[in-house]
Design a protein around this motif. Structure first.
Motif, PDB file in Angstrom:
ATOM      1  N   VAL E 144       0.901  -0.826  -0.119  1.00  0.00           N
ATOM      2  CA  VAL E 144      -0.239  -0.208  -0.310  1.00  0.00           C
ATOM      3  C   VAL E 144       0.918   1.083   0.032  1.00  0.00           C
ATOM      4  O   VAL E 144       0.297   2.209  -0.598  1.00  0.00           O
ATOM      5  CB  VAL E 144      -0.992   0.148   1.254  1.00  0.00           C
ATOM      6  CG1 VAL E 144      -1.106   1.618   1.305  1.00  0.00           C
ATOM      7  CG2 VAL E 144      -1.804  -1.166   0.990  1.00  0.00           C
ATOM      8  N   ASP E 145       1.647   1.706   1.009  1.00  0.00           N
ATOM      9  CA  ASP E 145       2.741   2.207   0.806  1.00  0.00           C
ATOM     10  C   ASP E 145       3.369   2.827  -0.693  1.00  0.00           C
ATOM     11  O   ASP E 145       3.595   3.776  -1.497  1.00  0.00           O
ATOM     12  CB  ASP E 145       4.151   2.000   1.659  1.00  0.00           C
ATOM     13  CG  ASP E 145       3.222   1.960   3.248  1.00  0.00           C
ATOM     14  OD1 ASP E 145       2.370   3.117   3.312  1.00  0.00           O
ATOM     15  OD2 ASP E 145       4.185   1.670   4.603  1.00  0.00           O
ATOM     16  N   ALA E 146       3.942   1.910  -0.974  1.00  0.00           N
ATOM     17  CA  ALA E 146       4.911   1.622  -3.025  1.00  0.00           C
ATOM     18  C   ALA E 146       3.586   1.990  -3.534  1.00  0.00           C
ATOM     19  O   ALA E 146       3.928   3.250  -4.474  1.00  0.00           O
ATOM     20  CB  ALA E 146       5.066   0.470  -2.984  1.00  0.00           C
ATOM     21  N   PHE E 147       2.350   1.597  -3.534  1.00  0.00           N
ATOM     22  CA  PHE E 147       1.006   2.145  -4.384  1.00  0.00           C
ATOM     23  C   PHE E 147       0.688   3.361  -4.678  1.00  0.00           C
ATOM     24  O   PHE E 147       0.496   4.027  -5.447  1.00  0.00           O
ATOM     25  CB  PHE E 147       0.321   1.295  -4.218  1.00  0.00           C
ATOM     26  CG  PHE E 147      -0.881   1.612  -5.301  1.00  0.00           C
ATOM     27  CD1 PHE E 147      -1.575   1.354  -6.705  1.00  0.00           C
ATOM     28  CD2 PHE E 147      -2.427   2.137  -4.063  1.00  0.00           C
ATOM     29  CE1 PHE E 147      -2.019   1.326  -7.029  1.00  0.00           C
ATOM     30  CE2 PHE E 147      -3.368   2.025  -5.780  1.00  0.00           C
ATOM     31  CZ  PHE E 147      -3.293   1.880  -6.862  1.00  0.00           C
ATOM     32  N   LYS E 148       0.918   3.962  -2.592  1.00  0.00           N
ATOM     33  CA  LYS E 148       0.372   5.261  -2.879  1.00  0.00           C
ATOM     34  C   LYS E 148       1.414   6.641  -3.750  1.00  0.00           C
ATOM     35  O   LYS E 148       1.368   7.563  -3.549  1.00  0.00           O
ATOM     36  CB  LYS E 148       0.425   5.477  -1.348  1.00  0.00           C
ATOM     37  CG  LYS E 148      -1.728   5.452  -1.208  1.00  0.00           C
ATOM     38  CD  LYS E 148      -1.446   5.731   0.499  1.00  0.00           C
ATOM     39  CE  LYS E 148      -2.399   4.870   1.268  1.00  0.00           C
ATOM     40  NZ  LYS E 148      -2.397   4.876   2.965  1.00  0.00           N
ATOM     41  N   ARG E 149       2.726   6.243  -3.067  1.00  0.00           N
ATOM     42  CA  ARG E 149       4.503   6.920  -3.989  1.00  0.00           C
ATOM     43  C   ARG E 149       3.993   6.555  -5.386  1.00  0.00           C
ATOM     44  O   ARG E 149       4.341   7.994  -5.874  1.00  0.00           O
ATOM     45  CB  ARG E 149       5.323   6.350  -2.888  1.00  0.00           C
ATOM     46  CG  ARG E 149       5.362   6.634  -1.377  1.00  0.00           C
ATOM     47  CD  ARG E 149       6.690   6.484  -0.348  1.00  0.00           C
ATOM     48  NE  ARG E 149       7.326   6.785  -1.479  1.00  0.00           N
ATOM     49  CZ  ARG E 149       7.989   8.798  -1.258  1.00  0.00           C
ATOM     50  NH1 ARG E 149       6.961   9.041  -0.295  1.00  0.00           N
ATOM     51  NH2 ARG E 149       8.512   9.522  -1.843  1.00  0.00           N
ATOM     52  N   SER E 150       4.039   5.527  -5.945  1.00  0.00           N
ATOM     53  CA  SER E 150       3.641   5.250  -7.044  1.00  0.00           C
ATOM     54  C   SER E 150       3.753   7.165  -8.106  1.00  0.00           C
ATOM     55  O   SER E 150       2.816   6.485  -7.752  1.00  0.00           O
ATOM     56  CB  SER E 150       3.947   3.780  -7.499  1.00  0.00           C
ATOM     57  OG  SER E 150       4.169   3.828  -8.670  1.00  0.00           O
ATOM     58  N   PRO E 151       4.709   6.658  -8.644  1.00  0.00           N
ATOM     59  CA  PRO E 151       4.288   8.361 -10.079  1.00  0.00           C
ATOM     60  C   PRO E 151       3.186   6.617 -10.865  1.00  0.00           C
ATOM     61  O   PRO E 151       3.701   5.532 -10.555  1.00  0.00           O
ATOM     62  CB  PRO E 151       5.044   8.300 -10.774  1.00  0.00           C
ATOM     63  CG  PRO E 151       6.075   7.347 -10.276  1.00  0.00           C
ATOM     64  CD  PRO E 151       5.987   6.697  -9.383  1.00  0.00           C
ATOM     65  N   ALA E 152       2.297   7.421 -12.210  1.00  0.00           N
ATOM     66  CA  ALA E 152       1.907   6.364 -12.774  1.00  0.00           C
ATOM     67  C   ALA E 152       2.355   5.585 -13.634  1.00  0.00           C
ATOM     68  O   ALA E 152       2.268   5.260 -14.954  1.00  0.00           O
ATOM     69  CB  ALA E 152       0.344   7.234 -13.446  1.00  0.00           C
ATOM     70  N   ALA E 153       3.929   7.167 -14.509  1.00  0.00           N
ATOM     71  CA  ALA E 153       4.664   6.677 -15.316  1.00  0.00           C
ATOM     72  C   ALA E 153       5.641   7.567 -15.374  1.00  0.00           C
ATOM     73  O   ALA E 153       5.843   8.633 -14.730  1.00  0.00           O
ATOM     74  CB  ALA E 153       4.098   6.872 -16.900  1.00  0.00           C
ATOM     75  N   MET E 154       7.124   7.073 -15.866  1.00  0.00           N
ATOM     76  CA  MET E 154       8.103   7.967 -15.857  1.00  0.00           C
ATOM     77  C   MET E 154       7.975   9.333 -16.719  1.00  0.00           C
ATOM     78  O   MET E 154       8.500  10.460 -15.766  1.00  0.00           O
ATOM     79  CB  MET E 154       9.390   7.438 -17.266  1.00  0.00           C
ATOM     80  CG  MET E 154      10.526   7.848 -16.896  1.00  0.00           C
ATOM     81  SD  MET E 154      11.328   6.988 -16.544  1.00  0.00           S
ATOM     82  CE  MET E 154      13.385   7.068 -16.776  1.00  0.00           C
ATOM     83  N   SER E 155       7.167   9.559 -17.777  1.00  0.00           N
ATOM     84  CA  SER E 155       7.090  10.598 -18.125  1.00  0.00           C
ATOM     85  C   SER E 155       5.779  11.423 -18.241  1.00  0.00           C
ATOM     86  O   SER E 155       5.023  12.637 -18.228  1.00  0.00           O
ATOM     87  CB  SER E 155       8.365  11.643 -18.506  1.00  0.00           C
ATOM     88  OG  SER E 155       8.816   9.920 -19.415  1.00  0.00           O
ATOM     89  N   ILE E 156       5.009  10.457 -19.530  1.00  0.00           N
ATOM     90  CA  ILE E 156       4.431  10.548 -20.202  1.00  0.00           C
ATOM     91  C   ILE E 156       3.026  10.933 -19.493  1.00  0.00           C
ATOM     92  O   ILE E 156       2.465  11.798 -20.124  1.00  0.00           O
ATOM     93  CB  ILE E 156       3.795   9.289 -21.169  1.00  0.00           C
ATOM     94  CG1 ILE E 156       5.097   8.872 -21.684  1.00  0.00           C
ATOM     95  CG2 ILE E 156       2.797   9.251 -21.705  1.00  0.00           C
ATOM     96  CD1 ILE E 156       4.637   7.695 -22.796  1.00  0.00           C
ATOM     97  N   HIS E 157       2.659  10.186 -18.521  1.00  0.00           N
ATOM     98  CA  HIS E 157       0.992  10.500 -17.833  1.00  0.00           C
ATOM     99  C   HIS E 157       1.567  10.650 -16.090  1.00  0.00           C
ATOM    100  O   HIS E 157       2.109   9.996 -15.852  1.00  0.00           O
ATOM    101  CB  HIS E 157      -0.126  10.236 -17.952  1.00  0.00           C
ATOM    102  CG  HIS E 157      -0.532   9.292 -18.004  1.00  0.00           C
ATOM    103  ND1 HIS E 157      -1.241   8.033 -17.324  1.00  0.00           N
ATOM    104  CD2 HIS E 157       0.400   7.608 -18.978  1.00  0.00           C
ATOM    105  CE1 HIS E 157      -0.787   7.055 -17.443  1.00  0.00           C
ATOM    106  NE2 HIS E 157      -0.559   6.992 -18.344  1.00  0.00           N
ATOM    107  N   ASN E 158       0.657  11.201 -15.395  1.00  0.00           N
ATOM    108  CA  ASN E 158       0.951  10.780 -14.120  1.00  0.00           C
ATOM    109  C   ASN E 158       2.211  11.062 -13.622  1.00  0.00           C
ATOM    110  O   ASN E 158       2.333  10.095 -12.492  1.00  0.00           O
ATOM    111  CB  ASN E 158      -0.328  10.579 -13.921  1.00  0.00           C
ATOM    112  CG  ASN E 158      -1.320  10.870 -13.906  1.00  0.00           C
ATOM    113  OD1 ASN E 158      -1.637  10.355 -15.008  1.00  0.00           O
ATOM    114  ND2 ASN E 158      -2.633  11.480 -13.366  1.00  0.00           N
TER     115      ASN E 158
END
Lengths: 326, 326, 326, 326, 326, 326
Positions: E144-158
């Protein structure tokens, strides 16, 4: 002919039938012993049925109308696991007397209710010029009749009378549901775009006894026809109001129409370049895929298989059991 | 400013210059020692020249108009093997006083002669409706002016005022030369199709001081605009003559327009489906390639090399010496 | 056998026939009642006709030559809307006695006239080395015979004896017509390139009773064979004149040959990199498409339809009525 | 100049250097204060080094030979994390006096040993005609010299003198190792095919001071050149022995050559159609990829990163640590 | 350092700054006069700023941490129309003291609120096994911690901390809105699929001071990682309950994950084969495109232009004015 | 039923047969005179044979098991040049009594010998963790049984029981032969990768009486299943040893598995990014192509032709005579 029609999708092997059918694809063939027999296809709105008439003659063959009607007596039988019809006798039947509603595949929804709901959704549009433009289409009775009758496609999705309306309404409902989630979108443009994105289908496809491409449909295509109609209605408004119709509004609607297939190889001369065009492209695709997958599952010939046959359009077979989790 | 302009493509290193230039792409930069200098591009109809002004200030920078004119004093020098301009002084110059013919790249042919020759070729058309349609375009002065000014493309081929006319005339000449060899072709349709195939370029591209895409050009594109204009003129004729303009004639012209890029991935929503459309597709491609190869050879920076630099558009380098056989 | 042959494309249902046919694709089949019948294909230069012989035997079947001749008695009949032949009797017929001109599809033009016209056009070449090279090919009687007989393709365009010459001449005429319009082109190179671009077809395809790929045709292909032949002739000249044949001339001719399909995926190992190669690529394509569209329209099975059946090669159906404008 | 050369790949920042370099890509530039400086590239067989000479003049610039030699004094320094050379003085140096072995990138293996091993492997060929053909190539001293010098590619793999031999030998070793595992393969054809598959590289690329495409290389390409050479040698044998060289043998070798890139888009006019061609295609690819991955890892600028930079040719970055498992 | 941070996206030319920055991409360069200067990039959560330090030394350079922090004094200035920072002095700053929230780009939404809303939507799932599976993920605090911190993509979106959650929630909302319109869909499977479709991003991308691919991310990828995690959690449940977790449920969730890119060329090893997978594919694409178009418009450097710069990812430029109709 | 079975691939026309067959694809059809007949397919391990039973009834038809066994009396005959079977009588035959080895296509090699040789090759692995991992698979009896039985593919290559083992062993031998030639490769990783690259096939395909895709095979696919199994075994080891299994080892093995199809369009979600993955990709392709070409040549219906029929998978026909050089 009894009071109540027996529809093709309800027939079982071994039944005696005496009623009118729409005819397609007739052939005269010779048996190996030199006799003649006729192969043809019987149709009504629920499907098609291959038929044979043994002991035929050339004059009987010539009397069969293609895309016309025959009163037929005969019986059904099982052939290679599929149903086949053996014709014992036939006589001509005037198209004027036929109740077209029995023969032409037609949406299962109520056309007038769908139309009313679509207009209700479009009523949310606030932009004056878009309202005028839509009004212009809605008051064009010839257009409205064609739009209500048009299928959404020749065969891939919603290929029946009213299919275009059904598909457009489904997209309008989905657009309405999503607009609140993406507030940066120009909601007026989305709703008008959904309404207009496929209108040219009404001139690309015939919507009569059989669905076919028109010559104009094949040479020009619904995408360009739709764009032209937007220009024509805008020009009419300009002539009537003596004020130029805003060019950018026309440009954006035409852009949505031209780009809604999403890729050049699917016939779009432009790629989506505004968020509203992306939304309409995805909703169009989504609604078509929902029809195609449901249709593939419902009509798969092998009921026992967990996957349908291969579908070239989707480059895959469809798994039928995603609705059934333990 | 002396009596005679020194054009950019004739300048050599070490010359002193004192005359008007069109300006593009200005930048204010700081040297490592903290001073300011200006980088900008000088243009006239023969080309562009990078320029620098040392010891600049923000107010000088702000006084420079982009896509406008400056009277400039300075000198040319060699920088990295290319010519560069050092600006010593500049002062504003009104666009009204500028002789645009000196600044805007323009066809080297006589526009009116080309137009007359094109009309002469079109005079061979016998079909009454096609003649009427072309007359409608030719009598639309606003269209004719735009058509004569329009470049044929933004940069790939014939990117200058009059380029569209030059390209259309070249195709008309080639069509005329080949029609006798393929007598099954509908010659009227070919000639009308050649004339109309790219007319939308006149609305897709600006043809003023710099060539740019218009918003409508990017959102809708010249292919669809051309098709719409054909519909509009046909509708005008129908209104004026109170007779329907033949639909098939419109369909075929629009088909030629829509398919003339030959492949979906090049923006054609339809593929050629009549021999006339194939002919126009190949003549269009041929004339563009003749321009592109000649232009690549003439403007290749390394005069000593036997191949030009790589041309992304052609996926190859061009060999310069095919004209020189032992 | 009467004095005058009845050609396949002129036969109607219900005719009695007694003459020689070329035979292809024989099959021995058993009826459901256990009897044997033969299915085979009758050919002459105007087309093919499916045939059946009831009450056949294995020995009759074995006596039928594939790609050979039979004297046949029988009658035509209509089967599924198409013509079919019922064989009553057959007897062997020696290939030596057969008049091949009646059986092999052949250009409708006069081969010697075409050849003379092609040589006349090539006479415009001024470059000494190119003249020598062409002379070398023209004086190679074995090559000339094969070139005159070769089809232009297996099935796609000009698939008949003399087809390669017909196609090459059509391109030479078109090249001649266009060279004046593009004066920067090296006319000598264009004309020599047109002549040589497809010569390897003469080794890629058989040109006898049936058109097939040779093993070398499938393994190596006409593009590489053509290039090799140019090297061989140039080497011969060098040996005979004791002077090196100019390498650049060979390189450019081979480049034109290698690149004339225009794209890697169509089998060209090189893309056009000189304007002359672009011209030949487009003229080749144009002439093939003119054949393919005309052929598709003429041979479309459904005469009443406004579009032909779908043509995989062109990724479209062809509209038949572009020649008929109101 | 001291007794021992300091090679470029061993230089560190801050060293004083006084020796001969090969020069490439010179440029004369002006500083912002108006002074002139020279930018050029120093080369030896181990790599290249960007160099600058401040306080330059046009006459110094003109005295620098491109692809020639200079005796240079100067020093190395760090610039943006990379090494750069500052030239203090230079003087011409005759190419005749230069020891080319110091300047031209060259295989690290012994050319004669590799050649001997390759011949040894080819000695296993039993087919008489293939032996004759290979003998013909091996006895053609001009060919052998060119083959031994040729790089395997311009830059992608084995781009150095002897690279073609190194690559061919690696493939021959691998073929030898696998032939026992696939006994259905024609081993003679495989070994001859390996030897000949890329021979045209010797005419496609220069192998002198710099590796470049020749004009013939760009216009015709090594694939077709290789095929032509096979035809030429076979014809020579036929002339000398007065017996036809077997056509099928030529066809199969040419097929292997033409198809060894495996796909049309990589320049193969034919796709592999015999198992021997598939084997050679995969061995060619495998050996190239082994070079490319090793080279990418060794030369990656960022030693600390676990992945190399993105490699366009491989459409990926290479992971450097596959050799280091816990 | 003053009480309140001046964020990079609020800086104007000519300001004096004295605060902490995150540093990236440092370079040591020499001026033409031989001096040294440093080029580096300053970052905080609002953006990046190129910076230079004149009169630098190698020891200063070495003291700069990459992906670490520096306390910096200096000033902003305009360079080529963009902002640049001139560093006057710098001193190390411990990462421990830095308030990461000031430096790492982070979703603008409240992470805990988003997480709560997502769980609320997932609560609609009725299927027992799916509920168990989701519970397993939700109770895995590390996940859950990792999921909450993770970006959605490297640069393309979010591409920011919390981006994966933001994107997943947006899809969940859209799914919820559309499920009522397509009642044949398995709503439980859709909601679980939305939650799980991208979870592997949490292991594919780092979410710390800079967003980078992990080695496992590059070698294996989020699609496969997500599928593996589903298998792992299902196996855990089976171990704990001593009952097999239904295989079909695992298969369908993994199918949705594997196919959600929609096409092989975008990295999906399977194409959508159930309607639920199509829905998730389109919603994923739609949400990404809404981010990308809005982001392109907001960050386009040329505020005056009606189109953004060309976006390689979308193969087009975005029109900025679709929201502004007359 | 005689002592010795007559296998399908040895039958000739005109033989009387009285033995057990495996049945597939039954159909009940009506003759033109109204009678019923059955069409079905007889199978044994050597091939399939179309069969017909005249004078059939619906009850006979219903008694035929699909994918089950029948004891059949009848005779062979020639139909259209192919063999056909006429059934005179049939009776049920219990699957329990059938000797499966007679009916299921099976590798011609000895399974246990192949397995032993594979283990012997794997014994060369030195890395401790890889040895543990392979041991884990080898000791999993259920896995080993499935692996030994699994075909290598549904139809393209090695489509028979034991095919996966045969293909894996062939690759292991080839890898062993090449590892000495490319010493930079991590030999342990290559050998382990070869063993594991296709293990998921054992769950993707059934290996019983007929080879079919499982649902999991179609929804998830062998590539992802293989990767999951590696994760599972590594996790087991970690649990048992209470030490983490090295993540990089898992990552690299999964990378090899995921990338071994070499291109996204062939279902690989990752492209090869380590030399070991390239090697395995090429060896996999090579071995499959060796099977496919040999199989195409052996089973080509037209023995007299020098080329096989067109093979869609290879985009070409295969030349049969590359083994026969003069």
């Amino acid at each position: 002919m009894a009071d109540k029609r027996m529809y093709i999708n309800q027939l079982m092997p071994g039944q005696t039938v005496d009623q009118v059918f729409l005819i397609r694809d007739k052939d005269l063939r010779t048996t190996k012993s030199g006799g003649l027999y006729i192969v043809c296809t019987l149709c009504d709105k629920t499907g098609t049925l291959p038929a044979r008439m043994w002991q035929a003659s050339e004059s009987i063959f010539n009397s069969i109308p293609v895309d016309g009607f025959l009163h037929i007596k005969g019986r059904t039988e099982d052939y290679k696991g599929s149903l086949q019809f053996i014709i014992d006798a036939m006589r001509p039947y005037s198209a004027d007397k036929a109740d077209l509603a029995e023969f032409i595949p037609v949406t299962e929804c109520d056309v007038e209710e769908m139309w009313a709901e679509l207009l209700e959704i479009l009523r949310a549009i606030k932009n004056k010029h878009l309202r005028l433009l839509i009004k212009k289409f809605v008051e064009d009775q010839e257009f409205v009749d064609a739009f209500k009758r048009s299928p959404a496609a020749m065969s891939i999705h919603n290929p029946f009378v009213g299919g275009l309306l059904e598909h457009t309404l489904a997209m309008a409902r989905a657009a309405k549901a999503l607009l609140g989630l993406y507030p940066k979108l120009n909601a007026d443009l989305v709703l008008a775009g959904v309404f207009l994105h496929d209108i040219g289908k009404a001139a690309e496809l015939t919507s009569g006894v059989t669905i076919k491409y028109t010559d104009r449909g094949q040479l020009v295509g619904h995408i360009t026809i739709s764009a032209i109609w937007v220009s024509e209605k805008a020009a009419e408004i300009a002539r009537e109001t003596s004020e130029p119709f805003p060019q950018r509004t026309v440009d954006l609607l035409q852009h949505i129409i031209l780009s809604h297939h999403g890729q050049h190889e699917f016939g779009s001369p432009k790629l989506p370049a505004i968020p509203e065009a992306f939304l309409i492209h995805y909703l169009d695709n989504l609604d078509a895929k929902m029809y195609m997958t449901a249709n593939a599952v419902e009509n798969d010939p092998d009921a026992a298989a967990s996957f349908t046959t291969y579908l070239r359009q989707l480059e895959t077979r469809i798994y039928k059991l995603s609705g059934e989790l333990e």
